[in-house]
Design a protein around this motif. Structure first.
Motif, PDB file in Angstrom:
ATOM      1  N   GLU A   1       3.703   5.727   2.627  1.00  0.00           N
ATOM      2  CA  GLU A   1       4.113   7.130   2.644  1.00  0.00           C
ATOM      3  C   GLU A   1       3.672   7.818   3.921  1.00  0.00           C
ATOM      4  O   GLU A   1       4.383   8.681   4.457  1.00  0.00           O
ATOM      5  CB  GLU A   1       3.547   7.844   1.426  1.00  0.00           C
ATOM      6  CG  GLU A   1       4.136   9.236   1.194  1.00  0.00           C
ATOM      7  CD  GLU A   1       3.772   9.781  -0.161  1.00  0.00           C
ATOM      8  OE1 GLU A   1       4.428  10.736  -0.606  1.00  0.00           O
ATOM      9  OE2 GLU A   1       2.837   9.252  -0.802  1.00  0.00           O
ATOM     10  N   SER A   2       2.510   7.443   4.456  1.00  0.00           N
ATOM     11  CA  SER A   2       2.036   8.045   5.700  1.00  0.00           C
ATOM     12  C   SER A   2       2.906   7.660   6.884  1.00  0.00           C
ATOM     13  O   SER A   2       2.921   8.354   7.900  1.00  0.00           O
ATOM     14  CB  SER A   2       0.591   7.619   5.970  1.00  0.00           C
ATOM     15  OG  SER A   2       0.514   6.234   6.253  1.00  0.00           O
ATOM     16  N   GLN A   3       3.661   6.561   6.756  1.00  0.00           N
ATOM     17  CA  GLN A   3       4.553   6.120   7.819  1.00  0.00           C
ATOM     18  C   GLN A   3       5.984   6.613   7.623  1.00  0.00           C
ATOM     19  O   GLN A   3       6.896   6.191   8.333  1.00  0.00           O
ATOM     20  CB  GLN A   3       4.558   4.589   7.898  1.00  0.00           C
ATOM     21  CG  GLN A   3       3.225   3.992   8.304  1.00  0.00           C
ATOM     22  CD  GLN A   3       2.774   4.438   9.678  1.00  0.00           C
ATOM     23  OE1 GLN A   3       3.565   4.461  10.619  1.00  0.00           O
ATOM     24  NE2 GLN A   3       1.507   4.815   9.803  1.00  0.00           N
ATOM     25  N   GLY A   4       6.165   7.518   6.664  1.00  0.00           N
ATOM     26  CA  GLY A   4       7.476   8.117   6.460  1.00  0.00           C
ATOM     27  C   GLY A   4       8.361   7.429   5.451  1.00  0.00           C
ATOM     28  O   GLY A   4       9.545   7.761   5.341  1.00  0.00           O
TER      29      GLY A   4
ATOM     30  N   ASN B   1       0.855  -1.191   0.000  1.00  0.00           N
ATOM     31  CA  ASN B   1       0.000   0.000   0.000  1.00  0.00           C
ATOM     32  C   ASN B   1       0.891   1.240   0.000  1.00  0.00           C
ATOM     33  O   ASN B   1       1.511   1.567   1.008  1.00  0.00           O
ATOM     34  CB  ASN B   1      -0.919   0.007   1.227  1.00  0.00           C
ATOM     35  CG  ASN B   1      -2.028   1.036   1.101  1.00  0.00           C
ATOM     36  OD1 ASN B   1      -1.800   2.189   0.731  1.00  0.00           O
ATOM     37  ND2 ASN B   1      -3.254   0.639   1.413  1.00  0.00           N
ATOM     38  N   GLU B   2       0.948   1.915  -1.149  1.00  0.00           N
ATOM     39  CA  GLU B   2       1.815   3.088  -1.264  1.00  0.00           C
ATOM     40  C   GLU B   2       1.388   4.210  -0.330  1.00  0.00           C
ATOM     41  O   GLU B   2       2.227   4.862   0.296  1.00  0.00           O
ATOM     42  CB  GLU B   2       1.825   3.593  -2.710  1.00  0.00           C
ATOM     43  CG  GLU B   2       2.621   2.743  -3.673  1.00  0.00           C
ATOM     44  CD  GLU B   2       2.777   3.418  -5.020  1.00  0.00           C
ATOM     45  OE1 GLU B   2       2.617   4.664  -5.078  1.00  0.00           O
ATOM     46  OE2 GLU B   2       3.058   2.729  -6.001  1.00  0.00           O
ATOM     47  N   VAL B   3       0.089   4.446  -0.233  1.00  0.00           N
ATOM     48  CA  VAL B   3      -0.410   5.547   0.597  1.00  0.00           C
ATOM     49  C   VAL B   3      -0.076   5.308   2.062  1.00  0.00           C
ATOM     50  O   VAL B   3       0.407   6.204   2.767  1.00  0.00           O
ATOM     51  CB  VAL B   3      -1.930   5.730   0.394  1.00  0.00           C
ATOM     52  CG1 VAL B   3      -2.452   6.819   1.317  1.00  0.00           C
ATOM     53  CG2 VAL B   3      -2.240   6.059  -1.059  1.00  0.00           C
ATOM     54  N   ALA B   4      -0.317   4.073   2.527  1.00  0.00           N
ATOM     55  CA  ALA B   4      -0.018   3.756   3.920  1.00  0.00           C
ATOM     56  C   ALA B   4       1.479   3.840   4.192  1.00  0.00           C
ATOM     57  O   ALA B   4       1.905   4.326   5.240  1.00  0.00           O
ATOM     58  CB  ALA B   4      -0.542   2.369   4.265  1.00  0.00           C
TER      59      ALA B   4
END
Length: 348
Positions: free
Chosen positions: A216-219, A211-214
């Motif tokens: 990216e949200s984790q740094g 999951n790219e979005v997840a």
């Protein structure tokens, strides 16, 4: 009035755990692999030249399949245009050898490096696409490469040309050095992919795939990681291409940029098990054996490859090695970390 006993006297200290990153199978596999590599290094002294040529071809298939597995199986970027970097690495090796006077064996890693460098501007176009559009887009890019080299008369145009830089080297020496180069490239490719996937960057790559979005949200630096993996896969594809055409001694646009290279890589990875380091190894062995003993049957051979792919995808959805790993727990290249009770937990 009764006082409660101190907390330290009644509580139990947390159990100590060990982080296990290897298995008994992986330790045995490491010893066997080292022994086989040392034995294989002596092949030019006692083996036949046909054996060395077969291994070089197998090594090129394996390296190319491993890089496709890294890109698609671990990175989630399904490309059907990796032959662009395969052919580019081969042509750069040939041009350095024929026109710049560079030893072709030294030009092999240089061709791979050139493929990795050209992957940077290519990624600016490819990364604008996603999903099926990304897959088709990479194929179109590979066709652009093929047509571009087909119009360069210095390298033979559409009919291709011969690697003349090896004319001064006798056949036995050329075949031995090519074989040793292929063996070194296989060992290096397996080791580097394994170490990469065991690192924090490997975990970040798996997070991006899921999951790219997840991620990216984790740094996780998604764009930078995808570019790095795309470049590494291009380097490996270029290495396989340069090595293949050193052994073949002739190159042409249709041979270098054929979509069959990626099709065969997909077959090997799917048969062996996508998203597993062992998958391309198993798939490359099966593909080499089928190609060696059944290719004379023409269209029946191709039908057999397709039928085998259908059977595996229906009954062994995770590939042959994936099935074996689920059934018996085999893992020759473990990348996961497992917590086990270290047995050192203090008792109250």
């Amino acid at each position: 009035m009764t006082r409660n006993p101190p907390l330290a006297a009644t509580s139990t200290a947390p159990a100590a755990f060990d982080v296990v990153r290897n298995t008994a199978a992986s330790r045995v596999a490491l010893g066997v692999a080292v022994a086989l590599a040392l034995l294989a290094a002596t092949l030019p002294f006692w083996g036949e030249s046909s054996w060395m040529r077969e291994f070089v071809e197998f090594a090129c298939y394996l390296i190319f399949a491993m890089m496709w597995n890294l890109l698609a199986g671990y990175g989630g970027m399904v490309s059907i245009g990796q032959q662009a970097f395969f052919g580019f690495g081969g042509y750069v090796m040939l041009m350095l050898g024929n026109f710049a006077g560079v030893n072709p064996f030294i030009a092999i890693p240089l061709g791979a490096l050139a493929a990795a460098l050209v992957a940077v501007p290519v990624s600016f176009v490819a990364f604008r696409l996603s999903g099926g559009y990304f897959a088709i887009g990479t194929w179109v890019i590979a066709e652009v490469f093929r047509l571009s080299f087909a119009n360069v008369s210095a390298v033979g145009g559409g009919s291709g040309t011969t690697l003349t830089a090896l004319r001064g080297i006798d056949r036995a020496t050329r075949e031995s050095v090519t074989y040793w180069m292929a063996l070194a490239c296989v060992v290096a490719a397996i080791a580097l992919v394994y170490l990469f996937l065991r690192s924090k960057r490997g975990l970040a790559l798996l997070a991006i795939r899921d999951n790219e979005v997840a991620a990216e949200s984790q740094g996780v630096p998604v764009v930078r990681m995808k570019l790095a993996v795309y470049g590494v896969a291009a380097f490996g594809a270029g290495l396989a291409g340069a090595l293949y055409f050193v052994g073949n001694l002739r190159i042409s646009p249709d041979a270098a940029f054929s979509v069959n290279w990626t099709a065969f890589a997909i077959f090997m990875v799917v048969i062996g098990g996508i998203g597993r380091i062992e998958g391309p190894l198993v798939g490359a062995l099966i593909f080499w054996a089928l190609n060696k003993f059944l290719s004379d049957y023409g269209t029946w051979y191709l039908l057999g490859l397709g039928l085998m792919a259908i059977v595996v995808t229906i009954f062994f959805k995770q590939g042959l090695w994936g099935f074996a790993q689920q059934r018996w727990g085999w893992s020759l290249f473990p990348t996961q970390r497992v917590l086990v009770d270290g047995g050192r937990a203090p008792r109250p």
